[in-house]
Design a protein around this motif. Sequence first.
Motif, short mmCIF file in Angstrom:
data_model
loop_
_atom_site.label_atom_id
_atom_site.label_comp_id
_atom_site.label_asym_id
_atom_site.label_seq_id
_atom_site.Cartn_x
_atom_site.Cartn_y
_atom_site.Cartn_z
N VAL A 1 72.89 52.64 149.26
CA VAL A 1 74.27 52.26 149.56
C VAL A 1 74.30 50.97 150.38
O VAL A 1 75.09 50.07 150.11
CB VAL A 1 75.03 53.40 150.27
N GLU B 1 74.69 62.34 145.27
CA GLU B 1 73.98 62.85 146.45
C GLU B 1 73.82 64.37 146.49
O GLU B 1 72.71 64.85 146.76
CB GLU B 1 74.67 62.35 147.73
N ILE C 1 69.20 57.46 150.00
CA ILE C 1 70.57 57.23 149.55
C ILE C 1 71.26 56.22 150.47
O ILE C 1 71.94 55.31 150.00
CB ILE C 1 71.33 58.56 149.46
N PRO D 1 78.92 50.04 149.45
CA PRO D 1 79.56 51.32 149.13
C PRO D 1 80.56 51.24 147.97
O PRO D 1 80.82 52.25 147.32
CB PRO D 1 80.26 51.71 150.43
N ARG E 1 76.59 58.02 145.76
CA ARG E 1 77.29 58.97 146.64
C ARG E 1 77.78 60.17 145.83
O ARG E 1 77.74 61.30 146.33
CB ARG E 1 78.44 58.29 147.37
N ARG E 2 78.20 59.95 144.59
CA ARG E 2 78.58 61.07 143.72
C ARG E 2 77.37 61.93 143.41
O ARG E 2 77.47 63.16 143.25
CB ARG E 2 79.18 60.56 142.41
N ARG F 1 78.94 53.74 144.49
CA ARG F 1 79.81 54.86 144.11
C ARG F 1 79.02 55.96 143.40
O ARG F 1 79.16 57.15 143.70
CB ARG F 1 80.95 54.37 143.20
#
Length: 181
Positions: free
Chosen positions: A143, A160, A139, A148, A157-158, A154
């Motif tokens: 990124v 993850e 991840i 980021p 990260r959502r 985006r």
Amino acid sequence: MWAYELAESLLSNDLPRRWVHSKGVAEKARTLAGILGPDAELLESAAVLHDIGYAPRIADTGFHPLDGARFLRGEGVDERVVRLVAHHSCALLEAEERGLRQELVGEFPLEEPHLVDALIYCDMTTTPDGAPTTTAARIAEIVGRYGPDSVVGRFIRRAEPEIGAAALRVESRLGQARTPA
């Protein structure tokens, strides 16, 4: 296997690093055969094909899970493989970021959760160069590569927490399979 030949024909010349990653994801899928039983070959096919939507010859929307799944459906590939490619690695969250959620869910229902988890695990524990890694490192790499504030940054990260949870579920099943009864 037909899936390797198809993926190689679409990725090896134009996107050689993506091809190496796809082979690594398929190699990881083979390690799950003991917990997948009759679905092992299905997962391996989806693993090697999961990123074909990046291929310039078939890219249409710019959202590779949707483009790859549409191409595979047009080629008459098993619908279960098509659904796995469409939804690999929490693609629904990225589809939301891209405004393509309705197209994805309208055309491609989710596959069985244990197979969705398995493909997430295989993809998200394999580097772009086909080597093993952790989900956290993968991840971070994504990124770092996309930035980021990008759509991909985006989305990943959502995703993850779900990626981590899927990996833990697969690792738990692997551990149970290794533990004598």
